[in-house]
Scaffold this motif. Structure first.
Motif, PDB file in Angstrom:
ATOM      1  N   VAL A  32       0.836  -1.209   0.000  1.00  0.00           N
ATOM      2  CA  VAL A  32       0.000   0.000   0.000  1.00  0.00           C
ATOM      3  C   VAL A  32       0.868   1.256   0.000  1.00  0.00           C
ATOM      4  N   ALA A  33       1.897   1.270   0.847  1.00  0.00           N
ATOM      5  CA  ALA A  33       2.749   2.462   0.940  1.00  0.00           C
ATOM      6  C   ALA A  33       3.431   2.752  -0.391  1.00  0.00           C
ATOM      7  N   TYR A  34       3.904   1.719  -1.065  1.00  0.00           N
ATOM      8  CA  TYR A  34       4.620   1.923  -2.324  1.00  0.00           C
ATOM      9  C   TYR A  34       3.666   2.389  -3.426  1.00  0.00           C
ATOM     10  N   VAL A  35       2.502   1.779  -3.505  1.00  0.00           N
ATOM     11  CA  VAL A  35       1.540   2.174  -4.541  1.00  0.00           C
ATOM     12  C   VAL A  35       1.093   3.621  -4.329  1.00  0.00           C
ATOM     13  N   ILE A  36       0.890   4.012  -3.080  1.00  0.00           N
ATOM     14  CA  ILE A  36       0.517   5.405  -2.805  1.00  0.00           C
ATOM     15  C   ILE A  36       1.623   6.350  -3.259  1.00  0.00           C
ATOM     16  N   TRP A  37       2.858   6.000  -2.959  1.00  0.00           N
ATOM     17  CA  TRP A  37       3.993   6.831  -3.392  1.00  0.00           C
ATOM     18  C   TRP A  37       4.021   6.947  -4.914  1.00  0.00           C
ATOM     19  N   LEU A  38       3.806   5.839  -5.591  1.00  0.00           N
ATOM     20  CA  LEU A  38       3.802   5.847  -7.055  1.00  0.00           C
ATOM     21  C   LEU A  38       2.659   6.703  -7.603  1.00  0.00           C
ATOM     22  N   LEU A  39       1.489   6.593  -6.995  1.00  0.00           N
ATOM     23  CA  LEU A  39       0.349   7.395  -7.439  1.00  0.00           C
ATOM     24  C   LEU A  39       0.607   8.888  -7.251  1.00  0.00           C
ATOM     25  N   ILE A  40       1.210   9.238  -6.136  1.00  0.00           N
ATOM     26  CA  ILE A  40       1.476  10.649  -5.844  1.00  0.00           C
ATOM     27  C   ILE A  40       2.433  11.249  -6.870  1.00  0.00           C
ATOM     28  N   THR A  41       3.380  10.451  -7.338  1.00  0.00           N
ATOM     29  CA  THR A  41       4.428  10.963  -8.230  1.00  0.00           C
ATOM     30  C   THR A  41       4.159  10.667  -9.708  1.00  0.00           C
ATOM     31  N   ALA A  42       3.035  10.032 -10.022  1.00  0.00           N
ATOM     32  CA  ALA A  42       2.808   9.561 -11.399  1.00  0.00           C
ATOM     33  C   ALA A  42       2.612  10.699 -12.392  1.00  0.00           C
ATOM     34  N   ARG A  43       1.926  11.741 -12.003  1.00  0.00           N
ATOM     35  CA  ARG A  43       1.557  12.767 -12.979  1.00  0.00           C
ATOM     36  C   ARG A  43       2.761  13.569 -13.469  1.00  0.00           C
ATOM     37  N   SER A  44       3.839  13.563 -12.723  1.00  0.00           N
ATOM     38  CA  SER A  44       5.024  14.303 -13.152  1.00  0.00           C
ATOM     39  C   SER A  44       5.878  13.525 -14.150  1.00  0.00           C
ATOM     40  N   LEU A  45       5.500  12.288 -14.424  1.00  0.00           N
ATOM     41  CA  LEU A  45       6.266  11.447 -15.344  1.00  0.00           C
ATOM     42  C   LEU A  45       5.538  11.353 -16.680  1.00  0.00           C
ATOM     43  N   GLY A  46       6.227  11.716 -17.752  1.00  0.00           N
ATOM     44  CA  GLY A  46       5.631  11.692 -19.088  1.00  0.00           C
ATOM     45  C   GLY A  46       5.420  10.284 -19.602  1.00  0.00           C
ATOM     46  N   PHE A  47       4.948  10.196 -20.845  1.00  0.00           N
ATOM     47  CA  PHE A  47       4.546   8.919 -21.420  1.00  0.00           C
ATOM     48  C   PHE A  47       5.601   8.384 -22.388  1.00  0.00           C
ATOM     49  N   PRO A  48       6.216   7.265 -22.071  1.00  0.00           N
ATOM     50  CA  PRO A  48       7.129   6.635 -23.025  1.00  0.00           C
ATOM     51  C   PRO A  48       6.382   6.090 -24.241  1.00  0.00           C
ATOM     52  N   ARG A  49       7.139   5.884 -25.277  1.00  0.00           N
ATOM     53  CA  ARG A  49       6.580   5.362 -26.525  1.00  0.00           C
ATOM     54  C   ARG A  49       5.782   4.082 -26.290  1.00  0.00           C
ATOM     55  N   ASP A  50       6.375   3.113 -25.589  1.00  0.00           N
ATOM     56  CA  ASP A  50       5.725   1.819 -25.415  1.00  0.00           C
ATOM     57  C   ASP A  50       4.410   1.951 -24.671  1.00  0.00           C
ATOM     58  N   GLU A  51       4.363   2.845 -23.696  1.00  0.00           N
ATOM     59  CA  GLU A  51       3.109   3.036 -22.966  1.00  0.00           C
ATOM     60  C   GLU A  51       1.984   3.443 -23.905  1.00  0.00           C
TER      61      GLU A  51
END
Length: 561
Positions: A29-48
């Motif tokens: 839970v702690a890791y997923v929350i951290w990832l969610l909090i920081t997700a919007r600052s990361l752009g979209f790679p080609r494969d995504e």
């Protein structure tokens, strides 16, 4: 290996049980929350961008399956929905799509479509910590398992890939889960655990092609564990001889699960499996920079994986790994010399094989290296478990040293162990936090950090995901309706940025610097020619803006005068 399996600060029973799953769930839970909090600052790679599209296509088929099951099961409907991006198995793309359909489209719980797509991948990041903790706790100690999970979370490249709707974090999670369930089946010797081993292996096959390597882990371990039953004395043979049910299940149930969960294979099965295998066996090469040289085909340098691990995994983690793996390798060698190998379930052998197998292929001259560290990420949970064992050794040595001291200090072993743990995770935490959102550009202080990696000629990025990071510059400087050459970013990734307001919606993407008012260059060695093209078209060699990380150019923005 017989240490008390309890935290010194909590009363846990000797056996691993529900309390340990609670610890694993808390890490998840702690890791997923951290990832969610920081997700919007990361752009979209080609494969995504490709997997977003595939996920939508698959999700619509699932929607049709619920509403009109007979029509959905017709070959035309299946091939129409599942034909896109059929080079890769369907499990994660199906989860990406279902998450998008349910959490974004229907229930509207998640505002950004991209975050809904990414959530299943983030969940596998949390899963990898959960299983790493359980495995380390069961084999070595709870302290080792906890440290292993934390050190795994605090690897910059793990943190980067754990954000993405891609397959690299999922296969790392499924790899360690498959090895763990196989190990439990060897321990428990029950039909239930054997079936679980086959099912989980099938899910791993359905995640990414790295799973093809796992038999190189399971078969040698099975031969060692069962070897004494076949080659020992008669009394020992009568006592221990039994069929390796887990290996039989892996060989039979695994492929069945792989087939059942991938509708694309349901028609013309033999040809489509052949096509899938040939795509990966003869995979095309992409450019990658290594020590100042651009590689675009074989032979691959055999030093690539060791050097990249040394340059990207926090050094304290590698030091603890060296201590732990060295100690367990010595113990394994001792068992071999004393002819004791095979008298137990041999966890050390299993962990060493599971660590070595994903890396071994990168010592072959024809293995493509264009994906960098992501291609051997299944080895990292095992690396972390051995690092956890190394921490155990250091903590025990500290405890012995402190207990010999006079006075009150001798009674402070618990506090000193906590302090030691904090010291061991402080640097990985700082490096990981600082790396975001440029995780692929991040290198550890041992090689001079991001700047040192650039000086050494190590790859700076790929996939064109850094375009989003120049949005503030374009927001402030681009006229309304301005055209932008987006270089290595795909059109779908650009459209997703516009749709979610990550980039100004009036900006227009173009595919040539000659058609653009602004031109981006994502800096990689083989992209140098793009700079030259822009210089010729724009009549200037000076970029209007350079996005940097620790002084290293990541993206240059040119503006036509």
């Amino acid at each position: 290996m017989n240490e008390p399996k309890r935290f010194s600060w909590a009363k846990f029973p000797e056996s691993i049980g529900w309390r340990d799953h609670a610890v694993g769930a808390a890490l998840f839970v702690a890791y997923v929350i951290w990832l969610l909090i920081t997700a919007r600052s990361l752009g979209f790679p080609r494969d995504e961008s490709f997997y977003f599209h595939a996920g939508q296509s698959y999700a619509r088929w699932f929607d049709q399956l619920v509403a009109h099951p007979k029509a959905a099961m017709e070959r035309g409907a299946i091939d129409g929905a599942w034909g896109y991006n059929h080079e890769h198995p369907s499990l994660m793309k199906s989860l990406f799509g279902i998450s998008w359909l349910v959490l974004h489209q229907k229930w509207k719980i998640i505002a950004d479509a991209s975050t809904a797509f990414r959530l299943p991948g983030m969940a596998t990041g949390g899963l990898s910590l959960w299983v790493t903790y359980l495995f380390g706790a069961r084999v070595y100690s709870r302290r080792a398992g906890l440290m292993a999970a934390v050190l795994l979370a605090l690897m910059p490249h793990i943190f980067f890939h754990a954000h993405l709707a891609c397959f690299d974090m999922p296969i790392a999670a499924m790899w360690i889960l498959s090895v763990y369930v196989y190990y439990r089946s060897v321990q428990e010797k029950t039909l239930g655990w054997a079936l679980a081993a086959g099912i989980v292996y099938g899910l791993t096959l359905e995640t990414k092609h790295n799973a093809w390597i796992l038999p190189a882990v399971f078969v040698p371990h099975t031969l060692v564990v069962y070897g004494r039953a076949f080659f020992g004395d008669k009394g020992e043979k009568r006592e221990k001889l039994r069929l390796p049910m887990e290996l039989i299940s892996i060989a039979i149930v695994g492929p069945f699960v792989f087939y059942a969960l991938w509708p694309w294979l349901w028609s013309d099965t033999a040809n489509r499996i052949r096509e899938y295998v040939e795509f990966h066996v003869h995979h095309e090469y992409y450019n990658i920079e290594y020590l100042g040289k651009n590689y675009f085909g074989p032979p691959s340098p055999p030093s690539y994986a060791p050097v990249m691990i040394l340059a990207t995994v926090p050094s304290i983690t590698l030091l603890l790994f060296g201590l732990g793996a060295g100690e367990r390798l010595a113990a394994l060698w001792k068992r071999l010399r004393e002819k004791l190998l095979g008298t137990s379930d041999e966890p050390d052998l299993l962990l060493l094989l599971a660590f070595a197998a994903p890396l071994a292929v990168f010592f072959l001259p024809k293995t493509p290296i264009f994906g960098g560290t992501k291609h051997w990420m299944p080895a990292y949970p095992l690396l972390a478990i051995f690092a956890g064992r190394g921490f155990d050794l250091v903590a025990d040595a500290l405890g012995r040293a402190v207990s010999a001291l006079p006075g009150a200090l001798a009674k402070r072993q618990r506090e000193l162990t906590w302090a030691l743990g904090a010291l061991c995770i402080a640097a990985p935490l700082a490096i990981t936090v600082h790396s975001h959102p440029f995780g692929l550009s991040a290198y550890v202080p041992l090689v001079g950090g991001t700047a040192g990696g650039a000086d050494l000629g190590l790859n700076r990025q790929f996939w064109g995901f850094t375009t989003q990071s120049v949005a503030p510059y374009l927001q402030a400087n681009a006229p309304r309706g301005a055209s932008v050459f987006i270089h290595d970013t795909t059109g779908d990734a650009w459209a997703r940025m516009l749709d979610e307001g990550r980039m100004r919606r009036d900006l227009r993407a173009t595919w040539s610097p000659g058609d653009a008012m602004f031109s981006l260059v994502q800096h990689e060695l083989h992209m140098n020619e793009v700079d030259h093209q822009i210089w010729v078209v724009y009549g200037s060699t000076a970029p209007a803006y350079v996005l940097t990380h620790d002084g290293v150019p990541i993206v240059s923005v040119y503006r036509r005068k």
